[in-house]
Scaffold this active site. Structure first.
Site, PDB file in Angstrom:
ATOM      1  CE  LYS A  30      -1.741   1.801   3.916  1.00 53.07           C
ATOM      2  NZ  LYS A  30      -1.476   3.260   3.959  1.00 53.07           N
ATOM      3  CG  ASN A  31       2.490   2.706   3.544  1.00 49.73           C
ATOM      4  OD1 ASN A  31       1.299   2.985   3.371  1.00 49.73           O
ATOM      5  ND2 ASN A  31       3.025   2.551   4.747  1.00 49.73           N
ATOM      6  NE  ARG A 100      -1.274  12.678   7.428  1.00 48.77           N
ATOM      7  CZ  ARG A 100      -0.876  13.914   7.630  1.00 48.77           C
ATOM      8  NH1 ARG A 100      -1.689  14.787   8.172  1.00 48.77           N
ATOM      9  NH2 ARG A 100       0.350  14.279   7.303  1.00 48.77           N
ATOM     10  CG  ASP A 124      -3.893  10.508  11.065  1.00 49.04           C
ATOM     11  OD1 ASP A 124      -3.331  10.605  12.165  1.00 49.04           O
ATOM     12  OD2 ASP A 124      -3.304  10.200  10.028  1.00 49.04           O
ATOM     13  CG  ASP A 315       3.134   1.538   9.413  1.00 53.06           C
ATOM     14  OD1 ASP A 315       3.000   2.452  10.239  1.00 53.06           O
ATOM     15  OD2 ASP A 315       3.062   1.716   8.189  1.00 53.06           O
TER      16      ASP A 315
END
Ligand code: UD1
Length: 426
Positions: A30-31, A100, A124, A315
């Protein structure tokens, strides 16, 4: 962040599961993919990305690119982005506030059009996440910013290569300045650049688009080029494996026991994590195709401290914390990246975890077992960690807010069921 719309399938129900076995496929990161999609804005033409995870953050980024004029086609883990000569260089608030990461369109838009208007992201669940370093770094290249009506307006008649010093190796700031510097006049050095594997993926992608980026000792060196082009490969650019998704299944094996092959996981991207899991008693055996993870018996506690890559990623922390709640012994966990990132601990306490927090530290005393409870997911990784904890808890754990998890996971439930876990979506 807004709470997602509630729907009747927004809960994941996990039950105590016995030893896991089989194989799980690790998807694209994802990142990484979100930044590669932003990088495509830097060149007109057809871009093809492969190994794209089917997650809702990718859908949101598609929406943002479409709002700018990009034509998006998605099929079976492939993404085709047709980027026109002219774009609307604006990222509106209703999209930025939901993700974001959309702030990374700033760099490529400035580089190609000399102008961009991006809504200021709000806070957030990790607490405030400023973008001061992004802006200062881009200012070093000649960009000028003003803020009006909640948006940042950026202009740059010319971007000029410069020595950019980041006071902290911010992932997002490194990406933004990198995507701007590839088309600046002359040479840029980014001192103290982030070194996450996803940065390496972006560097590889930009170089395939014609950029000239490499490491010069501990600095990232960028020689600006006139223009970029879509990569010249019909099969597209393959996104690297998601090391955070991999850590989720590693944690599931650690907590439930068993032996699972994580197909596609890249051990070299997870060196510290593998070292830590080994210290906790797991056996991790990498090979060219993935990673075999095995756990027999109760894990033992180990202290954790999050750091920028190659340190232990923040994470990973929710998964390590979940594992420590049932490991034997006491561990101290220190969060050094996002100080507010402990909210899910209240949820783990509802499941019987013995955790005390003090500032950015948590002290975890491993219990023999957790007990299932209704809990709520507030962000992607914390939500997935609660599901994993539920697999090791007596009875039933209902994790509400599963749409947060969907932002970063393709079929978490299906993949867990595939390795023998008792879990469903309702
Ligand atoms: C990215 C990842 C996120 C991961 C984080 C750290 C994405 C989409 N997200 O987030 O999952 O947890 O890296 O590995 O890739 N900071 C400032 N000013 C700035 C920028 C950052 O003070 O201008 C602070 C942040 O508040 C935070 C720290 O720096 O405390 C790290 O942030 P950063 O590395 O920028 O993380 P992100 O790119 O937002």
């Amino acid at each position: 962040m807004n709470e997602p719309d509630s729907d009747e399938r927004d809960t994941i129900v996990a039950r105590r599961s016995s030893a896991l076995d089989g194989e799980v496929r690790i998807g694209g990161a994802k990142n990484s993919v979100l930044k590669l999609m932003a990088a495509c804005l830097g060149a007109e033409g057809r871009h093809v990305l492969a190994n794209v995870p089917d997650i809702s953050d990718v859908s949101l980024m598609c929406e943002l690119l479409e709002a700018m004029g990009v034509i998006v086609t998605r099929d079976d883990h492939r993404l085709i982005l047709d980027v026109p000569a002219e774009l609307h260089t604006e990222a509106p608030y209703h999209l930025v506030e939901r993700m974001r990461a959309s702030i990374v369109v700033l760099g490529p838009l400035l580089a190609r059009f000399g102008t961009a208007r991006v809504a200021l992201p709000g806070g957030d669940d990790f607490g405030p996440r400023p973008i001061d370093m992004h802006l200062r770094a881009l200012e070093s290249l000649g960009a000028v910013f003003s803020t009006e009506h909640g948006d940042i307006s950026a202009r740059a008649d010319t971007l000029t290569g410069a020595d950019v010093v980041l006071e902290y190796p911010s992932v997002g700031a490194t990406e933004n300045v990198l995507m701007a510097a590839v088309r600046a006049k002359g040479r840029t050095h980014i001192h103290n650049a982030a070194r996450e594997p996803e940065i390496g993926d972006l560097v590889g992608f930009l170089n395939a688009m014609g950029a000239k980026v490499g490491w010069a000792g501990d600095r990232l060196r960028i020689d600006g080029v006139e223009r970029l082009h879509p990569i010249r490969s019909d099969s597209g650019y393959r996104v690297i494996a998601d090391r955070i998704e991999a850590s989720t299944y590693l944690a599931a094996v650690g907590m439930c026991g068993g032996s699972v092959f994580l197909r596609g996981a890249v051990a070299d991207h997870m060196t510290m994590l593998i070292r830590k899991l080994t210290e906790m008693g797991m056996h991790i055996a990498p090979d060219a195709a993935g990673v075999q993870a095995t756990a027999t018996g109760r894990l033992v506690a180990a202290d954790i401290s999050t750091l920028p890559y190659p340190g232990l990623a923040t994470d990973y922390k929710p998964f390590l914390v979940a594992m420590l709640t049932t490991a034997s012994g006491v561990a101290i966990v220190t969060e050094n990246i996002f100080t507010g990132r402990f909210r899910y601990i209240d949820e783990l306490r509802r499941m019987g975890a013995d955790i005390r927090t003090e500032g950015h530290h948590a002290v975890i005393r491993g219990a023999e077992h957790l007990s299932g409870a209704p809990v709520r997911s507030h962000d992607i990784r914390a939500g997935a960690a609660l599901v994993v904890a539920g697999l090791a808890a007596e009875g039933q754990t209902e994790v509400a807010g599963a749409s947060h998890i969907d932002r970063g996971y393709e079929d978490l439930v299906g993949k867990l069921v595939g390795i023998g876990a008792t879990v469903s979506r309702s």
